[in-house]
Design an enzyme around this catalytic site. Structure first.
Site, short mmCIF file in Angstrom:
data_model
loop_
_atom_site.label_atom_id
_atom_site.label_comp_id
_atom_site.label_asym_id
_atom_site.label_seq_id
_atom_site.Cartn_x
_atom_site.Cartn_y
_atom_site.Cartn_z
N HIS A 226 0.73 -1.26 0.22
CA HIS A 226 -0.09 -0.08 -0.08
C HIS A 226 0.95 1.37 -0.02
CE1 HIS A 226 -3.43 -2.62 1.99
NE2 HIS A 226 -3.50 -2.38 0.58
N HIS B 45 -0.18 -10.34 1.76
CA HIS B 45 -1.54 -10.55 2.36
C HIS B 45 -2.09 -11.92 2.04
CE1 HIS B 45 -1.57 -6.18 1.22
NE2 HIS B 45 -1.99 -6.18 2.62
N GLU C 33 -6.03 -9.36 3.22
CA GLU C 33 -5.78 -10.36 4.02
C GLU C 33 -6.88 -11.21 4.62
OE1 GLU C 33 -3.73 -11.14 8.39
OE2 GLU C 33 -3.20 -9.54 7.47
N CYS D 284 0.53 -9.94 14.34
CA CYS D 284 2.04 -10.18 14.21
C CYS D 284 3.10 -9.59 15.07
CB CYS D 284 2.12 -9.43 12.65
SG CYS D 284 3.89 -9.29 12.23
N SER E 119 -3.80 2.79 5.10
CA SER E 119 -3.00 1.85 5.92
C SER E 119 -3.68 1.66 7.33
CB SER E 119 -1.41 2.09 5.90
OG SER E 119 -0.81 1.29 6.99
N ASN F 53 -2.31 0.13 9.89
CA ASN F 53 -1.18 -0.03 10.98
C ASN F 53 -0.58 1.38 11.13
OD1 ASN F 53 1.26 -0.29 9.42
ND2 ASN F 53 0.51 -1.61 8.26
#
Length: 324
Positions: free
Chosen positions: A44, A77, A129, A192, A220, A222
């Site tokens: 991304h 993903h 994902e 993760c 995004s 995260n």
């Protein structure tokens, strides 16, 4: 007059392992002379996708767009199992860049289905994902924000699993919520570890600076979480996609030390460039004059070999390279 004297880049930034591997696999296939496509954006990040296009690596949204006999890279993903089967049936060369952590999630999900659990998946419904994971457990109930959670049924035997980049605190909160809704609850923590480390290192940097700049794609998840975390420790944060978003020196008024961090799909080179631009834009006269030197110093401080999760560009101040 600018007030910024120094910049700090958070440790363990740059591409996460899965993203780097997928990009490297695409580059290797292209360098070997193969017609190479990636199924969906490999990362991304518009700049990276542009770089790959210049190498002749094309992004396609569906297997129907892949030329017969071409190499197709599956991004970190992952995809549904039927997508893999179709690619093989069409005689495409499949280069599997699925992150090893995501492969583990897929196996865990298949096992939960086999064991007869009602599965709740914490994730963003249309995220690639999550779409891939649902191929292994089509009946899983996907929930995201806590207003979704009342959709979770009361069942005797339930399991909870997570999209890899969900915030750990949200996963823990949902686990606590589900305890009262089932007799047997199996919790498989698939958040993760790189996501967790990135958040820890960002928090550490945020506590030491006057302002944080979070670099990453607007969509995004995260990256957004990193911005939120900075606010939680009381440090003002601004989120940008890259150097081109930095034009207002006023945003840095009164800040003496500025921190820079980035999402798992943000190249470390972008963090270095942003650090340099902050100094050029809002630095003291001395900081402006030594912008390149200070930014490179910040990069080499962040990029100690023991702290690496990603490969590094070679800079004069950074002789080390490679994964930790």
């Amino acid at each position: 007059m600018g007030t910024v004297e120094d910049v700090r880049i958070a440790k363990r930034t740059g591409f996460c392992y899965g993203v780097r591997e997928a990009i490297d696999k695409a580059k290797e296939a292209s360098a070997a002379g193969k017609t190479t496509h990636t199924l969906g954006q490999v990362v991304h990040n518009e700049g990276v996708v542009q770089d790959l296009q210049e190498m002749g690596i094309r992004t396609v949204e569906t297997l129907d767009d892949v030329d017969h006999g071409a190499a197709v890279v599956i991004r970190a993903h992952g995809v549904r199992p039927d997508v893999m089967e179709r690619a093989n049936a069409r005689g495409l060369e499949v280069i599997d860049g699925t992150c090893t952590w995501v492969i583990q999630e897929q196996k865990e999900l298949a096992k939960l289905v086999e064991e007869g659990y009602t599965i709740v998946l914490l994730g963003t419904p249309k995220h690639p994902e999550v779409v891939g994971l649902l191929g292994f457990a089509p009946d899983a109930i996907v929930v995201d924000e806590d207003e979704d959670w009342d959709r979770i049924p009361r069942k005797k035997k339930m399991a909870l699993i997570s999209q890899s980049t969900q915030p750990p605190w949200k996963f823990e909160k949902l686990a606590a919520y589900m305890v009262s809704r089932s007799h047997e609850l199996k919790i498989v923590n698939t958040v993760c570890p790189v996501t967790i480390r990135r958040q820890e290192d960002t928090l550490e940097a945020a506590r030491e600076v006057d302002l944080m700049v979070v670099v990453g794609g607007r969509s995004s998840a995260n990256t957004k979480e990193l911005t939120r975390l900075c606010g939680m420790v009381g440090t003002r944060a601004i989120q940008v996609e890259g150097v081109r978003d930095l034009g207002d020196a006023g945003a840095f008024d009164g800040a003496r030390v500025v921190g820079v961090t980035g999402g798992t799909s943000t190249p470390i080179e972008d963090l270095h460039a942003v650090a340099r631009r902050i100094l050029e834009l809002a630095g003291t006269p001395s900081a402006r004059e030594h912008a390149e030197e200070i930014a490179t110093g910040a990069l080499s401080q962040a990029a100690t070999p023991a702290g690496r999760t990603t490969s590094l560009p070679k800079t004069s101040a950074s002789p080390t390279s490679g994964a930790a």
